[in-house]
Design a protein around this motif. Structure first.
Motif, PDB file in Angstrom:
ATOM      1  N   LEU A  76       0.859  -1.179   0.000  1.00 52.89           N
ATOM      2  CA  LEU A  76       0.000   0.000   0.000  1.00 52.89           C
ATOM      3  C   LEU A  76       0.895   1.229   0.000  1.00 52.89           C
ATOM      4  O   LEU A  76       1.740   1.378   0.875  1.00 52.89           O
ATOM      5  CB  LEU A  76      -0.923  -0.001   1.221  1.00 52.89           C
ATOM      6  CG  LEU A  76      -1.957   1.126   1.329  1.00 52.89           C
ATOM      7  CD1 LEU A  76      -3.190   0.647   2.092  1.00 52.89           C
ATOM      8  CD2 LEU A  76      -1.379   2.359   2.035  1.00 52.89           C
ATOM      9  N   ASP A  97      -2.967  -0.779  -3.232  1.00 53.94           N
ATOM     10  CA  ASP A  97      -3.794   0.394  -2.931  1.00 53.94           C
ATOM     11  C   ASP A  97      -2.880   1.605  -2.838  1.00 53.94           C
ATOM     12  O   ASP A  97      -1.655   1.482  -2.792  1.00 53.94           O
ATOM     13  CB  ASP A  97      -4.570   0.195  -1.632  1.00 53.94           C
ATOM     14  CG  ASP A  97      -5.856   1.023  -1.596  1.00 53.94           C
ATOM     15  OD1 ASP A  97      -5.996   1.940  -2.440  1.00 53.94           O
ATOM     16  OD2 ASP A  97      -6.694   0.756  -0.725  1.00 53.94           O
ATOM     17  N   ARG A 111      -8.374   0.133   5.006  1.00 53.51           N
ATOM     18  CA  ARG A 111      -7.825  -0.289   3.712  1.00 53.51           C
ATOM     19  C   ARG A 111      -6.876  -1.470   3.882  1.00 53.51           C
ATOM     20  O   ARG A 111      -6.861  -2.392   3.063  1.00 53.51           O
ATOM     21  CB  ARG A 111      -7.113   0.879   3.041  1.00 53.51           C
ATOM     22  CG  ARG A 111      -8.068   1.935   2.467  1.00 53.51           C
ATOM     23  CD  ARG A 111      -7.288   3.114   1.922  1.00 53.51           C
ATOM     24  NE  ARG A 111      -8.158   4.135   1.372  1.00 53.51           N
ATOM     25  CZ  ARG A 111      -8.388   4.295   0.068  1.00 53.51           C
ATOM     26  NH1 ARG A 111      -7.818   3.494  -0.815  1.00 53.51           N
ATOM     27  NH2 ARG A 111      -9.176   5.256  -0.370  1.00 53.51           N
TER      28      ARG A 111
END
Length: 226
Positions: A76, A97, A111
């Motif tokens: 991420l 992400d 997330r």
């Protein structure tokens, strides 16, 4: 406890993230530099990497490329840049992400949880058969010992294990495993199968789960229970 590796040079941001992660039950290890973070990852592994794009000792995109050379661990990105092209680049090189600063720690944790849920380790039936497939860590265990696999050996074995008894042609395996299959040769598959078998036999000399189907391809057969 799932382990999060945080590579972020701003101490205030790192402290906030570490606190938020630990509050939600994660183990969070912080490194302020990319090189030290990469060294930690190589030695200790992690379930997910939170990686800042702008680091003092390198670009986060380049560090992500290094990770992707040998691992499918979720990544991420954190960045102060909100340009669409940066998000596209990050996702194209393998990020899962992309979060733009400033951000809500609660959203970041959400997330992370979502990514880990998508990439939760798929543990194939193991103890009676010897093999364990852990997708989140990009590794395969045999009798509890991790096979020392290259990226393509891992992806090849994973493809076969996820659909046991299914016969894959060499062309199908190349399409699913090699990123530029059109530039590779089908005998590459045979070479990787050979090294896979050798590495499996290093742990169990009598184990040969990859079956050759002459003129057709390969399949994975679960070893019989002992």
């Amino acid at each position: 406890m799932q382990r999060i590796l945080l590579i972020e040079d701003e101490a205030a941001i790192a402290d906030t993230i570490v606190y938020a992660m630990k509050r939600d039950g994660f183990e969070c290890i912080w490194h302020p530099l990319g090189q030290s973070g990469m060294a930690h990852l190589a030695q200790h592994g992690a379930d997910l990497v939170i990686l800042d794009v702008g680091l003092p000792d390198g670009n986060g995109f380049e560090f992500c490329k290094q990770i992707r050379q040998h691992s499918n661990i979720p990544v991420l990105f954190l960045t102060a840049r909100s340009d669409e092209i940066d998000r596209i680049i990050g996702l194209e090189i393998g990020a899962d992400d992309y979060v733009v600063k400033p951000f809500s720690p609660r959203e970041l944790v959400a997330r992370v949880k979502a990514i880990l849920k998508r990439t939760h380790p798929v543990v194939a039936p193991s103890k009676p058969n010897g093999f364990e497939l852990h997708e989140a860590q990009a590794r395969v265990l045999l009798h509890g010992h991790a096979l020392d696999l290259t990226r393509y050996e891992y992806l090849l074995l994973k493809t076969l294990m996820l659909r046991p008894a299914v016969v894959f042609s060499r062309a199908q395996l190349m399409d699913q495993v090699w990123t530029q299959a059109e530039n590779s040769l089908e005998r590459t598959v045979d070479a990787h199968i050979k090294t896979l078998r050798a590495k499996i036999r290093l742990i169990d000399a009598d184990c040969d789960p990859i079956e050759t189907h002459r003129g057709m391809g390969y399949s994975f057969q679960w070893p019989k229970r002992v």
